[in-house]
Design an enzyme around this catalytic site. Structure first.
Site, PDB file in Angstrom:
ATOM      1  N   HIS A 167       8.479  11.690  -5.969  1.00 27.87           N
ATOM      2  CA  HIS A 167       8.447  10.805  -7.135  1.00 27.87           C
ATOM      3  C   HIS A 167       9.226  11.356  -8.329  1.00 27.87           C
ATOM      4  CE1 HIS A 167       5.604   8.626  -4.779  1.00 27.87           C
ATOM      5  NE2 HIS A 167       5.389   7.758  -5.726  1.00 27.87           N
ATOM      6  N   GLU A 225      -5.717  14.397 -11.937  1.00 31.09           N
ATOM      7  CA  GLU A 225      -4.440  15.039 -11.595  1.00 31.09           C
ATOM      8  C   GLU A 225      -4.276  16.395 -12.269  1.00 31.09           C
ATOM      9  OE1 GLU A 225      -1.195  12.216 -11.294  1.00 31.09           O
ATOM     10  OE2 GLU A 225       0.238  13.859 -11.446  1.00 31.09           O
ATOM     11  N   HIS A 230      10.603   0.571  -5.424  1.00 33.95           N
ATOM     12  CA  HIS A 230      10.002   1.871  -5.757  1.00 33.95           C
ATOM     13  C   HIS A 230       9.937   2.796  -4.528  1.00 33.95           C
ATOM     14  CE1 HIS A 230       7.258   4.799  -7.454  1.00 33.95           C
ATOM     15  NE2 HIS A 230       6.407   4.563  -6.478  1.00 33.95           N
ATOM     16  N   ASN A 242       2.800  13.067  -5.892  1.00 37.69           N
ATOM     17  CA  ASN A 242       4.104  12.936  -6.540  1.00 37.69           C
ATOM     18  C   ASN A 242       5.252  13.404  -5.655  1.00 37.69           C
ATOM     19  OD1 ASN A 242       3.258  11.894  -9.080  1.00 37.69           O
ATOM     20  ND2 ASN A 242       2.429  13.919  -9.565  1.00 37.69           N
ATOM     21  N   HIS A 282      11.470   8.534  -9.568  1.00 32.78           N
ATOM     22  CA  HIS A 282      11.300   7.838 -10.847  1.00 32.78           C
ATOM     23  C   HIS A 282      12.587   7.907 -11.667  1.00 32.78           C
ATOM     24  CE1 HIS A 282       6.592   8.039 -11.017  1.00 32.78           C
ATOM     25  NE2 HIS A 282       7.047   7.118 -10.203  1.00 32.78           N
ATOM     26  N   GLU A 303       5.430   5.429   1.211  1.00 36.27           N
ATOM     27  CA  GLU A 303       4.264   6.040   0.540  1.00 36.27           C
ATOM     28  C   GLU A 303       3.240   6.528   1.577  1.00 36.27           C
ATOM     29  OE1 GLU A 303       4.314   6.828  -2.576  1.00 36.27           O
ATOM     30  OE2 GLU A 303       4.942   5.190  -3.880  1.00 36.27           O
ATOM     31  N   ARG A 320     -11.642  -2.784 -24.791  1.00 39.48           N
ATOM     32  CA  ARG A 320     -11.982  -1.450 -24.251  1.00 39.48           C
ATOM     33  C   ARG A 320     -12.415  -1.465 -22.802  1.00 39.48           C
ATOM     34  NH1 ARG A 320     -14.209  -0.971 -29.381  1.00 39.48           N
ATOM     35  NH2 ARG A 320     -12.744   0.045 -30.777  1.00 39.48           N
ATOM     36  N   LYS A 347      -5.766   8.867   0.530  1.00 46.14           N
ATOM     37  CA  LYS A 347      -5.572   8.905  -0.929  1.00 46.14           C
ATOM     38  C   LYS A 347      -6.922   9.021  -1.637  1.00 46.14           C
ATOM     39  CE  LYS A 347      -3.578   7.010  -5.035  1.00 46.14           C
ATOM     40  NZ  LYS A 347      -2.610   6.119  -5.684  1.00 46.14           N
ATOM     41  N   ARG A 367      -4.185  16.323  -6.874  1.00 49.25           N
ATOM     42  CA  ARG A 367      -3.639  14.958  -6.913  1.00 49.25           C
ATOM     43  C   ARG A 367      -2.125  14.947  -7.127  1.00 49.25           C
ATOM     44  NH1 ARG A 367      -6.339   9.589  -9.791  1.00 49.25           N
ATOM     45  NH2 ARG A 367      -4.743   8.147  -9.126  1.00 49.25           N
ATOM     46  N   LYS A 426      -5.164   4.515 -11.476  1.00 49.23           N
ATOM     47  CA  LYS A 426      -4.093   4.705 -12.455  1.00 49.23           C
ATOM     48  C   LYS A 426      -3.482   3.355 -12.793  1.00 49.23           C
ATOM     49  CE  LYS A 426      -2.026   9.246 -11.599  1.00 49.23           C
ATOM     50  NZ  LYS A 426      -0.762   9.873 -11.166  1.00 49.23           N
TER      51      LYS A 426
HETATM   52  N1  NAD Z   1      -0.909   3.127  -9.850  1.00 47.60           N
HETATM   53  C1  NAD Z   1      -0.531   3.861  -8.832  1.00 47.60           C
HETATM   54  O1  NAD Z   1      -1.240   4.797  -8.433  1.00 47.60           O
HETATM   55  C2  NAD Z   1       0.767   3.561  -8.129  1.00 47.60           C
HETATM   56  C3  NAD Z   1       1.045   4.202  -6.919  1.00 47.60           C
HETATM   57  C4  NAD Z   1       2.217   3.872  -6.262  1.00 47.60           C
HETATM   58  C5  NAD Z   1       3.101   2.943  -6.835  1.00 47.60           C
HETATM   59  N2  NAD Z   1       2.793   2.360  -8.018  1.00 47.60           N
HETATM   60  C6  NAD Z   1       3.704   1.379  -8.615  1.00 47.60           C
HETATM   61  O2  NAD Z   1       3.811   0.242  -7.755  1.00 47.60           O
HETATM   62  C7  NAD Z   1       5.053  -0.419  -8.054  1.00 47.60           C
HETATM   63  C8  NAD Z   1       5.718  -0.847  -6.766  1.00 47.60           C
HETATM   64  O3  NAD Z   1       4.888  -1.748  -6.079  1.00 47.60           O
HETATM   65  P1  NAD Z   1       5.437  -2.674  -4.891  1.00 47.60           P
HETATM   66  O4  NAD Z   1       6.308  -1.887  -4.002  1.00 47.60           O
HETATM   67  O5  NAD Z   1       4.280  -3.377  -4.373  1.00 47.60           O
HETATM   68  O6  NAD Z   1       6.460  -3.658  -5.622  1.00 47.60           O
HETATM   69  P2  NAD Z   1       6.281  -4.962  -6.503  1.00 47.60           P
HETATM   70  O7  NAD Z   1       4.906  -5.150  -6.993  1.00 47.60           O
HETATM   71  O8  NAD Z   1       7.349  -4.873  -7.541  1.00 47.60           O
HETATM   72  O9  NAD Z   1       6.592  -6.137  -5.482  1.00 47.60           O
HETATM   73  C9  NAD Z   1       7.828  -6.170  -4.817  1.00 47.60           C
HETATM   74  C10 NAD Z   1       8.161  -7.605  -4.386  1.00 47.60           C
HETATM   75  O10 NAD Z   1       7.315  -8.010  -3.318  1.00 47.60           O
HETATM   76  C11 NAD Z   1       6.966  -9.375  -3.506  1.00 47.60           C
HETATM   77  N3  NAD Z   1       5.722  -9.634  -2.760  1.00 47.60           N
HETATM   78  C12 NAD Z   1       4.476  -9.218  -3.065  1.00 47.60           C
HETATM   79  N4  NAD Z   1       3.621  -9.546  -2.088  1.00 47.60           N
HETATM   80  C13 NAD Z   1       4.329 -10.217  -1.166  1.00 47.60           C
HETATM   81  C14 NAD Z   1       4.015 -10.816   0.107  1.00 47.60           C
HETATM   82  N5  NAD Z   1       2.794 -10.746   0.619  1.00 47.60           N
HETATM   83  N6  NAD Z   1       5.011 -11.439   0.795  1.00 47.60           N
HETATM   84  C15 NAD Z   1       6.268 -11.478   0.299  1.00 47.60           C
HETATM   85  N7  NAD Z   1       6.639 -10.913  -0.864  1.00 47.60           N
HETATM   86  C16 NAD Z   1       5.667 -10.295  -1.585  1.00 47.60           C
HETATM   87  C17 NAD Z   1       6.828  -9.502  -4.999  1.00 47.60           C
HETATM   88  O11 NAD Z   1       6.925 -10.875  -5.365  1.00 47.60           O
HETATM   89  C18 NAD Z   1       7.991  -8.647  -5.476  1.00 47.60           C
HETATM   90  O12 NAD Z   1       9.169  -9.416  -5.563  1.00 47.60           O
HETATM   91  C19 NAD Z   1       5.892   0.547  -8.846  1.00 47.60           C
HETATM   92  O13 NAD Z   1       5.984   0.121 -10.178  1.00 47.60           O
HETATM   93  C20 NAD Z   1       5.119   1.858  -8.758  1.00 47.60           C
HETATM   94  O14 NAD Z   1       5.300   2.669  -9.876  1.00 47.60           O
HETATM   95  C21 NAD Z   1       1.642   2.648  -8.667  1.00 47.60           C
END
Ligand code: NAD
Length: 368
Positions: free
Chosen positions: A252, A241, A269, A249, A256, A188, A124, A231, A245, A146
């Site tokens: 998005h 949200e 993404h 999106n 998505h 973003e 939990r 943010k 908030r 989130k």
């Molecule tokens: N929770 C939230 O509020 C929120 C908000 C926005 C996005 N997201 C989520 O975040 C995800 C996308 O995140 P992302 O764009 O970071 O992609 P990711 O986490 O998939 O990473 C992308 C690539 O970058 C590489 N990488 C990471 N750090 C590195 C570094 N310092 N140097 C070289 N390579 C590196 C990783 O190994 C991976 O191959 C999506 O799933 C999206 O839905 C969540």
């Protein structure tokens, strides 16, 4: 808003999250030492990130913890599945995790989303901190509490709110990020700037080429801190949200659906969101958005050099949109700009969206 301030607090119903931006990875240790010292720590990360930056970012902390266990998960979006989350629960149990154990995520947004979900659900809720390593995670995914997993038919449909206690972003870690991932992260930041922070938008317009050309320098820390503050402000005002908030999106809804249609992982993404923002601008113009502002955002997105949109299956896209969390019987809710720094949440009928989507795909996938 001063671009020089690199520390802020995000208050929430369980306390508050300290958001800290540092340049050098060596500074991560001092920001987290008291949180780690003498504790049992479970680090969620993926192998490429660990090999690239593990020692310089976390080496000192690993020696300060009483017990330090590293849980490697698949790299990228492939980490965000119920199967991986299930494996992680078992690994935590087998590794002796208890209510007072702590979870540290080290990676991009995928690692943050998965790690926060597992930390939020195991026994939990275990205490959590993020050390985000992509630009996208530093400006967005690590901030706001989130967590999310994907199902094959829908993005981010499983999740809980679970706030980290601290987020420590070292911008020097971004120096190894491929340019494509850097650009995806900037999307973003542009998303938030366009609808919430016109000073940040102007800074991005002014500095974009330098930022893309020299990841990790001091200019990055200011941009990351400014985006985090923007943010954090939205999340503070609307933690669940229920209203404002939703602005996050922007881009998005279609983004998505594209990620699902093109099988997770094909489009970073942020790139999917950029295509979604272009589509939202098209919808917004049809509702009266000034062409000048639409062109301004399109021009900024174009400077990122994002590859053209692979041709999607539009019928499937429309099906996937029905699974969107913001879908209701009268259609899906779209976040659309109405003017610089202003937006609306508009519920549009499916047939209008289908017609606009045909135009969009013909315009942006003409050669594919
Ligand atoms: N929770 C939230 O509020 C929120 C908000 C926005 C996005 N997201 C989520 O975040 C995800 C996308 O995140 P992302 O764009 O970071 O992609 P990711 O986490 O998939 O990473 C992308 C690539 O970058 C590489 N990488 C990471 N750090 C590195 C570094 N310092 N140097 C070289 N390579 C590196 C990783 O190994 C991976 O191959 C999506 O799933 C999206 O839905 C969540």
């Amino acid at each position: 808003v001063s671009l020089a301030e690199r520390r802020c607090e995000l208050p929430h119903d369980r306390g508050s999250t300290a958001l800290v931006v540092v340049e050098e990875p060596a500074a991560i240790g001092s920001e987290l030492l008291d949180w780690v010292e003498g504790r049992s720590l479970h680090v969620v990360t993926s192998r490429p990130i660990l090999e690239m930056h593990g020692e310089e970012a976390l080496g000192g902390l690993s020696r300060a913890a009483r017990d330090w266990q590293v849980h490697e998960v698949p790299d990228g979006e492939a980490a965000k599945t119920p199967e991986v989350a299930g494996r992680l629960w078992h690994d935590l149990l087998a590794g002796g995790a208890r209510r007072d154990s702590r979870v540290l995520t080290f990676g991009g947004g995928s690692v943050c989303d998965l790690g926060a979900f597992v930390a939020g659900t195991f026994m939990r809720g275990l205490a959590l901190c993020h050390v985000p390593t992509t630009l996208l995670a530093q400006v967005d995914a690590a901030v706001g509490g989130k967590s999310a997993l994907n199902l094959a038919a829908a993005k981010n449909v499983v999740g809980v709110f679970h706030h980290p206690e601290r987020v420590v972003a070292s911008t020097r870690l971004l120096a190894t990020l491929p340019r494509r991932e850097l650009a995806a992260g900037l999307v973003e930041a542009i998303k938030m700037a366009a609808l919430l922070d016109l000073d940040l938008l102007a800074a991005l317009e002014r500095d974009l080429d330098d930022l893309l050309g020299g990841a990790g320098g001091p200019a990055w820390a200011d941009i990351v801190a400014a985006a985090q503050r923007t943010k954090a402000g939205v999340v503070t005002r609307d933690p669940r949200e229920a209203g404002e908030r939703r602005v996050l999106n922007f881009g998005h809804t279609l983004g998505h659906a594209l990620e699902v249609d093109l099988d997770f992982g094909v489009l970073p993404h942020g790139e999917a969101v950029a295509h979604g923002m272009r589509f939202a601008l098209q919808l917004a113009e049809a509702r009266g958005l000034d062409r000048g502002f639409a062109q301004r955002l399109e021009a900024l997105l174009a400077r990122l050099g994002i590859p053209p949109l692979p041709r999607p299956d539009t019928r499937n896209l429309l099906r996937v949109l029905q699974h969107d969390k913001k879908a209701g019987p009268e259609g899906v809710i779209w976040v659309l700009p109405t003017a610089p720094g202003r937006w609306e949440a508009a519920r549009l009928p499916g047939d209008q969206v289908a017609a606009e989507l045909e135009v969009f795909v013909a315009r942006h996938c003409g050669a594919c």
